[in-house]
Design an enzyme around this catalytic site. Structure first.
Site, PDB file in Angstrom:
ATOM      1  N   LYS A   1       0.913  -1.321  -0.066  1.00  0.00           N
ATOM      2  CA  LYS A   1      -0.105  -0.124   0.079  1.00  0.00           C
ATOM      3  C   LYS A   1       0.941   1.061   0.277  1.00  0.00           C
ATOM      4  O   LYS A   1       2.048   1.182   0.495  1.00  0.00           O
ATOM      5  CB  LYS A   1      -0.907   0.281   1.311  1.00  0.00           C
ATOM      6  CG  LYS A   1      -2.069   0.856   1.014  1.00  0.00           C
ATOM      7  CD  LYS A   1      -3.108   0.340   0.394  1.00  0.00           C
ATOM      8  CE  LYS A   1      -4.433   1.226   0.180  1.00  0.00           C
ATOM      9  NZ  LYS A   1      -5.516   0.385  -0.159  1.00  0.00           N
TER      10      LYS A   1
ATOM     11  N   ASP B   1      -6.764   4.510  -4.396  1.00  0.00           N
ATOM     12  CA  ASP B   1      -7.619   4.053  -3.213  1.00  0.00           C
ATOM     13  C   ASP B   1      -8.227   5.530  -3.051  1.00  0.00           C
ATOM     14  O   ASP B   1      -8.527   6.485  -3.839  1.00  0.00           O
ATOM     15  CB  ASP B   1      -6.633   3.683  -2.047  1.00  0.00           C
ATOM     16  CG  ASP B   1      -7.537   3.277  -0.941  1.00  0.00           C
ATOM     17  OD1 ASP B   1      -7.661   2.189  -0.750  1.00  0.00           O
ATOM     18  OD2 ASP B   1      -7.415   3.999  -0.004  1.00  0.00           O
TER      19      ASP B   1
HETATM   20  P1  NDP Z   1     -12.827   7.952  -2.951  1.00  0.00           P
HETATM   21  O1  NDP Z   1     -11.699   9.042  -2.751  1.00  0.00           O
HETATM   22  O2  NDP Z   1     -13.697   7.709  -4.350  1.00  0.00           O
HETATM   23  O3  NDP Z   1     -14.235   8.376  -1.946  1.00  0.00           O
HETATM   24  C1  NDP Z   1     -13.949   8.245  -0.498  1.00  0.00           C
HETATM   25  C2  NDP Z   1     -15.356   8.779  -0.125  1.00  0.00           C
HETATM   26  O4  NDP Z   1     -15.320   8.409   1.381  1.00  0.00           O
HETATM   27  C3  NDP Z   1     -15.683  10.171  -0.242  1.00  0.00           C
HETATM   28  O5  NDP Z   1     -17.083  10.214  -0.185  1.00  0.00           O
HETATM   29  C4  NDP Z   1     -14.980  10.624   1.108  1.00  0.00           C
HETATM   30  O6  NDP Z   1     -15.655  12.105   1.260  1.00  0.00           O
HETATM   31  C5  NDP Z   1     -15.328   9.802   2.125  1.00  0.00           C
HETATM   32  N1  NDP Z   1     -14.359   9.764   3.221  1.00  0.00           N
HETATM   33  C6  NDP Z   1     -12.914   9.850   3.041  1.00  0.00           C
HETATM   34  N2  NDP Z   1     -12.330  10.059   4.302  1.00  0.00           N
HETATM   35  C7  NDP Z   1     -13.359  10.495   4.962  1.00  0.00           C
HETATM   36  C8  NDP Z   1     -13.433  10.722   6.369  1.00  0.00           C
HETATM   37  N3  NDP Z   1     -12.414  10.626   7.206  1.00  0.00           N
HETATM   38  N4  NDP Z   1     -14.754  11.084   6.859  1.00  0.00           N
HETATM   39  C9  NDP Z   1     -15.580  11.016   6.243  1.00  0.00           C
HETATM   40  N5  NDP Z   1     -15.711  10.602   4.846  1.00  0.00           N
HETATM   41  C10 NDP Z   1     -14.590  10.299   4.410  1.00  0.00           C
HETATM   42  O7  NDP Z   1     -12.364   6.499  -2.479  1.00  0.00           O
HETATM   43  P2  NDP Z   1     -12.902   5.146  -2.837  1.00  0.00           P
HETATM   44  O8  NDP Z   1     -14.287   5.109  -2.921  1.00  0.00           O
HETATM   45  O9  NDP Z   1     -11.873   4.439  -3.511  1.00  0.00           O
HETATM   46  O10 NDP Z   1     -12.371   4.212  -1.150  1.00  0.00           O
HETATM   47  C11 NDP Z   1     -13.279   4.255  -0.233  1.00  0.00           C
HETATM   48  C12 NDP Z   1     -12.979   3.109   0.649  1.00  0.00           C
HETATM   49  O11 NDP Z   1     -12.844   1.813   0.038  1.00  0.00           O
HETATM   50  C13 NDP Z   1     -11.790   3.405   1.194  1.00  0.00           C
HETATM   51  O12 NDP Z   1     -11.426   2.801   2.613  1.00  0.00           O
HETATM   52  C14 NDP Z   1     -10.760   2.357   0.557  1.00  0.00           C
HETATM   53  O13 NDP Z   1      -9.516   1.805   1.261  1.00  0.00           O
HETATM   54  C15 NDP Z   1     -11.562   1.292   0.184  1.00  0.00           C
HETATM   55  N6  NDP Z   1     -11.476   0.383  -1.077  1.00  0.00           N
HETATM   56  C16 NDP Z   1     -11.167   1.115  -2.082  1.00  0.00           C
HETATM   57  C17 NDP Z   1     -11.130   0.139  -3.275  1.00  0.00           C
HETATM   58  C18 NDP Z   1     -10.790   0.879  -4.753  1.00  0.00           C
HETATM   59  O14 NDP Z   1     -10.751   0.150  -5.601  1.00  0.00           O
HETATM   60  N7  NDP Z   1     -11.070   2.170  -4.932  1.00  0.00           N
HETATM   61  C19 NDP Z   1     -11.214  -1.381  -3.169  1.00  0.00           C
HETATM   62  C20 NDP Z   1     -10.911  -1.606  -1.922  1.00  0.00           C
HETATM   63  C21 NDP Z   1     -11.450  -0.860  -0.729  1.00  0.00           C
HETATM   64  P3  NDP Z   1     -15.086  13.481   0.973  1.00  0.00           P
HETATM   65  O15 NDP Z   1     -15.048  13.662  -0.643  1.00  0.00           O
HETATM   66  O16 NDP Z   1     -15.656  14.408   1.936  1.00  0.00           O
HETATM   67  O17 NDP Z   1     -13.638  13.434   1.522  1.00  0.00           O
HETATM   68  O1  2IT Z   2      -7.857  -1.618  -0.963  1.00  0.00           O
HETATM   69  C1  2IT Z   2      -7.933  -1.950  -1.876  1.00  0.00           C
HETATM   70  O2  2IT Z   2      -8.089  -3.161  -2.196  1.00  0.00           O
HETATM   71  C2  2IT Z   2      -7.853  -0.931  -3.095  1.00  0.00           C
HETATM   72  N1  2IT Z   2      -7.437   0.325  -2.820  1.00  0.00           N
HETATM   73  C3  2IT Z   2      -7.511  -1.656  -4.626  1.00  0.00           C
HETATM   74  C4  2IT Z   2      -6.085  -1.990  -4.551  1.00  0.00           C
HETATM   75  C5  2IT Z   2      -5.821  -2.468  -6.096  1.00  0.00           C
HETATM   76  O3  2IT Z   2      -4.517  -2.722  -6.212  1.00  0.00           O
HETATM   77  O4  2IT Z   2      -6.415  -2.489  -7.133  1.00  0.00           O
END
Ligand code: NDP
Ligand code: 2IT
Length: 444
Positions: free
Chosen positions: A125, A165
């Site tokens: 990561k 992420d």
């Molecule tokens: P994005 O940046 O696209 O979206 C994040 C969302 O979460 C936004 O709505 C943001 O709001 C909100 N957010 C972030 N931090 C906070 C906080 N401290 N308090 C309240 N709201 C918060 O990220 P992703 O959708 O890609 O990721 C979301 C989650 O999913 C994370 O935990 C990530 O690790 C996990 N994840 C992502 C994957 C991926 O493929 N993208 C794969 C597996 C897991 P705001 O815009 O106001 O900051």
């Molecule tokens: O938390 C996760 O699994 C991710 N942000 C996706 C990682 C990836 O390599 O696609």
């Protein structure tokens, strides 16, 4: 004290001030206690001590210049945690809350998650405390270029393959890839989540959210139930949240509330996904705008209040520790039946206990959100083979992987006498493959 508890106590002593890392390690090591008991050779070869220590941590400075000419310096990280079963694989997070503890908890989780996918990927990561919010495209580009100017020497298509992420989506991956290609002169699959015109895979954008819902659907199907007519709350409104919402509603559910870090909206008719995408993906705006545009929708400042909205299913899809014991108790009181974790470690240890004691079906992050990284591995396979699969092909593989993970963790929980405890099941099932690979490769 047994072996797993000793390793945990030692980890806390050796890594002070890393609460998120301690939290993830506590959950994992406690689940693994019965496994290491059955395998005394693990203790003899210090397998757990090696498992919880990253192979390598790269820390670097990221200087960049904003549009007004002011110079800023951020921290850059890449934690290369475990390469026993494949090249390091895992996302990059750009968010002001990023520190070493957050990076290490995410990388540790990623090892087991990637193992659960069944694909040959190790765990890593990275990221930065840079905040992309409010920055212009050109500022984000300059930051990404500076970040990659150091990161490029530590990654490669067969060594370490980052992806997105929080705060890192298609735009950032494009800038990062452009800089890598310029520095290395190679057009290779060194990052995943690339655009479709330069080596990306269909379904990668949708994968984490869709994958989460495929697992929820399977868990319900096994209980003679379905998503039809279910009221769902989704926290967050980023990549994972948007596509979880889209798929859940396509399968008959109603998503009645979503949030960003400022506040939450409710829409009892079910979130209008087209409006949501326009605001979040096109305009990069705030969720508040949704309530102004959609009749009947309401906005509430502050995001914690979302857990007081009655629902059948909650899908936390924003960030770590969004659901504490108090919010968990509120959800239970209001009748929640299933939790599917889209974000990484969104529920505190005390929150998990509340759900499990109440008999709520709890699908833990490292299993439930594995669809994103699984599809990243499918993107790597397509890059290496110099070919593209259709949307239907990738989607079918994603669905098979998610239902496979569900049954794998279900069976692992049963095999260790903790039927229905998917936290333990996921940790055990993920760990078994990593442990086998580490044992086979000697003391390294
Ligand atoms: P994005 O940046 O696209 O979206 C994040 C969302 O979460 C936004 O709505 C943001 O709001 C909100 N957010 C972030 N931090 C906070 C906080 N401290 N308090 C309240 N709201 C918060 O990220 P992703 O959708 O890609 O990721 C979301 C989650 O999913 C994370 O935990 C990530 O690790 C996990 N994840 C992502 C994957 C991926 O493929 N993208 C794969 C597996 C897991 P705001 O815009 O106001 O900051
Ligand atoms: O938390 C996760 O699994 C991710 N942000 C996706 C990682 C990836 O390599 O696609």
């Amino acid at each position: 004290m047994d072996y797993a508890e000793r390793v945990l106590a030692d980890l806390k002593k050796k890594n002070p001030g890393e609460p998120e890392f301690h939290q993830a390690a506590t959950e994992i090591l406690r689940s693994l206690a019965p496994v290491v008991e059955r395998h005394p050779e693990y203790e003899r070869t210090a397998l757990l001590e090696r498992f919880v220590e990253p192979e390598r941590v790269v820390l670097f400075r990221v200087p960049w210049v904003d549009d007004r000419g002011a110079v800023h310096v951020n921290k850059g990280y890449r934690v290369q945690f475990n390469s026993a079963i494949g090249p390091y694989k895992g996302g990059l997070r750009f968010h002001p809350s990023v520190d070493l503890s957050v990076m290490k908890f995410l990388a540790l989780e990623q090892i087991l998650k990637n193992s659960l996918t069944g694909l040959p990927i190790g765990g890593g990561k990275g990221g930065s405390d840079f905040d992309p919010k409010g920055k212009s495209d050109m500022e984000v580009m300059r930051f990404c270029q500076s970040f990659m100017a150091e990161l490029y020497r530590h990654i490669g298509q067969d060594t370490d393959v980052p992806a997105g992420d929080i705060g890192v989506g298609g735009r950032e991956i494009g800038y990062l890839f452009g800089e890598y290609k310029r520095l290395c002169g190679e057009h290779v699959g060194v990052l995943t989540g690339r655009g479709l015109s330069y080596g990306g895979s269909l379904v990668r954008t949708e994968a984490t959210g869709y994958g989460l819902v495929y697992m929820v659907e399977e868990a319900l199907r096994c209980r003679g139930d379905s998503l039809e007519g279910k009221r769902v709350i989704i926290s967050g409104s980023g990549n994972v949240a948007i596509y979880a919402c889209e798929k859940a509603q396509a399968l008959g559910a109603k998503v009645v509330a979503m949030y960003d870090s400022d506040g939450y909206v409710t829409d009892m008719d079910g979130i209008d996904v087209a409006v949501l995408k326009q605001i979040k993906e096109v305009e990069r705006g705030r969720i508040k705008v949704y309530a102004a545009r959609v009749p009947g929708a309401e906005y509430h400042a502050g995001c914690r209040g979302i857990w007081s909205v009655p629902c059948d299913i909650a899908l936390p899809c924003a960030t770590q520790n969004e659901i504490d014991a108090e919010s968990a108790a509120l959800l239970v009181k209001n009748g929640v039946k299933l939790i599917g974790e889209g974000a990484n470690m969104p529920t505190t240890l005390a929150g998990i206990e509340v759900f499990q004691k109440a008999g709520v079906v709890f699908l833990p992050a490292k299993a439930a959100n594995a669809g994103g990284v699984a599809t990243s591995a499918l993107e790597m396979a397509q890059s290496s083979g110099r070919l593209y699969w259709t949307f239907e092909e990738v989607d079918a593989k994603l669905k098979a992987i998610m239902t496979g993970i569900y049954h794998n963790m279900d069976e692992a929980a049963k095999a260790y006498g903790v039927t229905g405890d998917y936290v333990a099941g996921a940790n055990i099932a993920g760990f078994r493959k990593v442990a086998d690979a580490m044992m086979a490769q000697g003391i390294v």
